[in-house]
Design an enzyme around this catalytic site. Structure first.
Site, PDB file in Angstrom:
ATOM      1  N   GLN A   1      13.818 -28.889  98.761  1.00  0.00           N
ATOM      2  CA  GLN A   1      14.120 -29.350  99.950  1.00  0.00           C
ATOM      3  C   GLN A   1      15.083 -27.771 100.491  1.00  0.00           C
ATOM      4  O   GLN A   1      16.370 -28.241 101.382  1.00  0.00           O
ATOM      5  CB  GLN A   1      14.776 -30.618  99.459  1.00  0.00           C
ATOM      6  CG  GLN A   1      14.571 -31.492  98.910  1.00  0.00           C
ATOM      7  CD  GLN A   1      15.741 -32.427  98.243  1.00  0.00           C
ATOM      8  OE1 GLN A   1      16.173 -33.478  99.552  1.00  0.00           O
ATOM      9  NE2 GLN A   1      15.811 -33.634  97.614  1.00  0.00           N
TER      10      GLN A   1
ATOM     11  N   LYS B   1      21.135 -37.356  90.190  1.00  0.00           N
ATOM     12  CA  LYS B   1      21.283 -36.311  90.262  1.00  0.00           C
ATOM     13  C   LYS B   1      22.812 -36.316  89.920  1.00  0.00           C
ATOM     14  O   LYS B   1      23.087 -35.852  88.984  1.00  0.00           O
ATOM     15  CB  LYS B   1      20.926 -34.436  91.240  1.00  0.00           C
ATOM     16  CG  LYS B   1      21.234 -34.917  92.595  1.00  0.00           C
ATOM     17  CD  LYS B   1      21.415 -33.470  93.345  1.00  0.00           C
ATOM     18  CE  LYS B   1      21.731 -33.773  94.776  1.00  0.00           C
ATOM     19  NZ  LYS B   1      21.689 -32.258  95.384  1.00  0.00           N
ATOM     20  N   THR B   2      23.577 -36.727  90.998  1.00  0.00           N
ATOM     21  CA  THR B   2      24.999 -36.680  90.954  1.00  0.00           C
ATOM     22  C   THR B   2      25.034 -37.810  90.053  1.00  0.00           C
ATOM     23  O   THR B   2      26.206 -37.561  89.296  1.00  0.00           O
ATOM     24  CB  THR B   2      25.089 -38.028  92.355  1.00  0.00           C
ATOM     25  OG1 THR B   2      24.357 -37.339  92.634  1.00  0.00           O
ATOM     26  CG2 THR B   2      27.398 -37.511  92.021  1.00  0.00           C
TER      27      THR B   2
ATOM     28  N   ASP C   1      25.895 -27.919  92.638  1.00  0.00           N
ATOM     29  CA  ASP C   1      24.943 -28.255  93.360  1.00  0.00           C
ATOM     30  C   ASP C   1      23.738 -28.103  94.524  1.00  0.00           C
ATOM     31  O   ASP C   1      24.311 -26.390  95.109  1.00  0.00           O
ATOM     32  CB  ASP C   1      25.799 -29.961  93.749  1.00  0.00           C
ATOM     33  CG  ASP C   1      24.827 -30.947  94.036  1.00  0.00           C
ATOM     34  OD1 ASP C   1      23.321 -31.048  93.441  1.00  0.00           O
ATOM     35  OD2 ASP C   1      24.919 -31.910  95.060  1.00  0.00           O
ATOM     36  N   GLU C   2      23.194 -28.278  94.531  1.00  0.00           N
ATOM     37  CA  GLU C   2      22.087 -27.765  96.031  1.00  0.00           C
ATOM     38  C   GLU C   2      21.759 -26.482  95.698  1.00  0.00           C
ATOM     39  O   GLU C   2      22.393 -25.453  96.440  1.00  0.00           O
ATOM     40  CB  GLU C   2      23.123 -28.309  97.035  1.00  0.00           C
ATOM     41  CG  GLU C   2      22.884 -29.428  97.269  1.00  0.00           C
ATOM     42  CD  GLU C   2      22.031 -30.498  97.910  1.00  0.00           C
ATOM     43  OE1 GLU C   2      20.822 -29.808  97.717  1.00  0.00           O
ATOM     44  OE2 GLU C   2      21.818 -31.914  97.981  1.00  0.00           O
TER      45      GLU C   2
END
Length: 736
Positions: free
Chosen positions: A249, A33-34, A218-219
């Site tokens: 997650q 993903k990064t 993100d996240e």
């Protein structure tokens, strides 16, 4: 510029090229993903978007640094992209415009220790028992309200009928009042106040909407309601929002994260496109298959399944030991074998459900001379001597910070006692002054006239340091403080190992300040205080240190290791008793997501270890192996003979037929019958009627040993089946 989609798989490529409108990228563990985010930023710039019109938000400083570095490697314009954490972003926004909310731009940021000190003061002033209302509990409740965007006033209105909540709401109200008097914000305020600033000032909000034309989060699964509202505010005009995350997650529900934010993304942002990144580049096929099989037992999740072109890999080691001491010995032995065979210590990580489990493992590592690093203990900036020095810096920056001043007013000792501090506090409150202003007027306080000189001398010290702070670098200022106050001399005169260690820590702080001065774009005191306030323990983790890493499963998210041990893989520990007995059906699902995170940290080899007995809360208890172990197909499990100090030939894993296995009737490692706990007596038995304070009268259906307690299953006519721990519920569960 090179082709930014070269080497990407089809799903990654699609995620990079889809730039307009709302997009949800479901990025499984280890799916790159990064890489997608950094290439997406570079692609936007290549398409003509100005770098300063792009905002990328993540959750840790470490992740933000890595993302910015990777963007800058791809495009020379990357340095102008706003890459930051939620909290750091909000600090930057508030520094510019918080005057609109009645604060000054020189506000300080309270960490949990500062907040707890303030709440203790308030409880004392309001004559509220800290035994009935512990400061940590009150802090947690206030944090919950802020995460849900509930102000002190709104909380008070909803708490009218509940004495306990009403009391907490009074503390919340006073807490916010005192924060404002101190020109301070706590962590939750940083986001709460930014949302408030935008809501009350449309002109400021519109300025940032025009600035951030493209927003990436993100996240996303870790966002709370307050963060969600901030995102909605900023993205509602142009709708170019890219949310990246993985509902599997989502493991921070206990601190306010709302999994519904990611599950309901398509409802909240109409016409959103969903892109799934399911190819894993980290783990072996066996590890991924195990993770997929476990997580499928959750109901609240979006459909996805990780796959990989990596090797099949070795089987997962499920190892039962006689005790937690033998568990630690087994882990140490495996690491020693791995290093002997050419591996490095940094290739190994030990993960556990709670920090208390590290002690036995640490003891064994010390005996075995295994170098290790503990993440999640007392952080560097949480140590007494570091907080003392940092409070001096806080006072120089913001003299209205009463909590910081009270901490250092007699550090090192100046003969200013608690009674004097209390009298100054009362005078300050009655006079509408800050604590520092009251010190400057100490001669006007009749009760302490004889001590007013000491207070004036302290005020003079602070004033001198404030003048010096305008000329000196931060490292030089710290050196001046510890030298001229006598702080270092006091420690040196103690001449103990602990005192010398504290001096070493202060020297390390000076080194960190020196490093900050030479690497930061804005190397002033304000920026240094912000960096320290917002640093997380994980931010200092370095993959280059050749040490075994010990950490909680929560701390491990975002990291990866060739070899991973998940220790204490037992019912009541993982999943925790609290989740097992919770009324919230999502509680065990969150524990299973945590298990999924733990499994997917492993690249090559994974171990589940569990013990027949272990010490907890001063008692020896016995737990069954974790239910999550039953959910892993036995085809993936390696049968083990673990070392046993009493009998090397004795097999420390036992085989039984599982009562439940999602893959069918296959063998499963478990222990025999769990012994009944000692020193626990019950006044009821199966079949008896009991009354529970919340659910009324029910019938006891089952009583089963559960470590140091009994698990009692009760069926209620209206509430259905509920489970309780006998000792924990002895005051609320009575025989009728």
């Amino acid at each position: 510029m090179a082709d930014l989609t070269a080497g990407l798989n089809p799903a990654q490529k699609k995620a990079v090229l889809k730039t307009e409108g709302p997009v949800l990228i479901l990025a499984g563990a280890g799916s790159g993903k990064t890489t997608v985010l950094t290439h997406r930023i570079a692609y936007l710039i290549e398409q003509g978007v100005k770098p300063y019109n792009i905002m990328a938000i993540t959750f840790t400083n470490k992740a933000a640094r890595e993302m910015k570095e990777r963007v800058e490697k791809i495009t020379p314009f990357g340095k102008d992209v706003w890459v930051s954490t939620f909290h750091s972003s909000c600090v930057r926004i508030l520094r510019r415009d918080i005057e609109r909310l009645g604060y000054t731009s020189q506000f300080t940021i309270y960490d949990s220790d500062d907040s707890e000190r303030l709440i203790k003061e308030i409880l004392k002033e309001l004559n509220i028992s800290d035994k009935d209302f512990s400061p940590k509990m009150v802090m947690g409740k206030i944090s919950e309200q802020k995460n849900e965007l509930i102000s002190a006033k709104a909380f008070l209105e909803t708490a009218e009928e509940d004495f306990r909540l009403k009391t907490i709401s009074k503390v919340y109200t006073e807490y916010q009042k005192r924060l404002k008097q101190n020109n301070a914000l706590d962590f939750d305020d940083l986001i709460f106040k930014t949302v408030q600033l935008f809501a009350q000032n449309p002109d400021i909000l519109d300025k940032y909407r025009e600035k951030f034309l493209y927003i990436m989060i993100d996240e996303y699964q870790d966002t709370n309601s307050c963060q969600y509202n901030l995102i909605r505010q900023l993205s509602s005009k142009y709708r170019n929002l890219c949310a990246v995350g993985d509902d599997d997650q989502s493991i921070y529900g206990w601190r306010g994260a709302n999994i519904r934010n990611i599950l309901d993304f398509e409802k909240d942002f109409k016409n959103a496109e969903v892109i799934k990144l399911e190819q894993n580049y980290r783990s072996t096929k066996v590890i991924l298959d195990a993770a997929n099989t476990v997580i499928k037992n959750n109901i609240s999740r979006k459909s996805k399944e990780l796959w990989t072109e990596n090797e099949t890999g070795g089987l997962i080691n499920a190892v039962g030991l006689e005790s937690d001491f033998e568990e630690a010995a087994f882990i140490a032995s495996e690491i020693e074998k791995g290093v002997k065979n050419g591996g490095e210590y940094k290739d190994f990580a030990i993960l556990y459900r709670n920090n208390a489990m590290s002690r036995v493992i640490e003891d064994r590592f010390v005996r075995s001379s295994i170098p290790y690093r503990l993440l999640g203990g007392v952080p560097f900036y949480g140590r007494k001597e570091i907080k003392d020095v940092m409070c001096y810096l806080k006072v120089l920056y913001n003299p209205s910070d009463d909590i910081a001043i009270k901490r250092i007013i007699n550090v090192p000792k100046r003969g200013i006692g608690t009674a004097t501090i209390e009298k100054v506090s009362i005078f300050a409150e009655d006079s509408g002054m800050s604590f520092f202003e009251a010190i400057l007027n100490a001669e006007d306080i009749p009760e302490i006239k004889s001590r007013s000189k000491k207070l004036k001398d302290f005020a003079g010290v602070i004033s001198n340091f404030r003048e010096a702070s305008e000329e000196l670098k931060i490292s030089e200022l710290i050196e001046k403080i510890i030298s001229e106050t006598g702080y270092r001399d006091e420690l040196e005169s103690e001449n103990t190992a602990e005192a010398l260690n504290r001096i070493d820590n202060i020297n390390e702080l000076i080194s960190k300040a020196f490093e900050f001065e030479n690497t930061s774009e804005r190397a002033d005191l304000s920026a240094f205080l912000e960096e320290v306030a917002l640093v997380a323990d994980i931010d200092s983790y370095s993959e280059d240190d050749d040490t075994v890493v010990l950490m909680t499963l929560h701390s491990s998210k975002g990291l990866e290791f060739p070899n991973v041990f998940i220790a204490g893989f037992e019912e009541g520990i993982f999943p925790s008793y609290r989740s097992i007995l919770s009324d919230n059906p999502n509680a065990v699902e969150e524990e299973r997501r945590l298990c999924y995170v733990g499994i997917t940290r492993a690249k090559k080899q994974l171990y589940f270890t569990y013990a027949r007995s272990r010490m907890q809360h001063g008692q020896t208890i016995s737990n069954a192996p974790s239910r999550f172990l039953k959910e892993v197909p036995m085809d993936f499990i390696e049968k083990h003979k673990a070392p046993d100090s009493k009998n090397e030939e004795k097999q420390a894993t036992f085989r039984n037929k599982a009562s439940y296995n999602p893959m069918g009737n296959k063998e499963y490692f478990t222990y025999g019958k769990i012994p009944a706990p000692k020193n626990v007596t019950l006044d009821f038995k199966e079949g008896d009627k009991v009354r529970q304070i919340k659910y009324g009268v029910g019938v006891v259906k089952n009583i089963a040993p559960a470590g140091a307690d009994f698990e009692v299953t009760v069926e209620f006519p209206e509430a259905g089946t509920k489970k309780f721990m006998a000792m924990l519920s002895k005051n609320t569960l009575k025989k009728v």
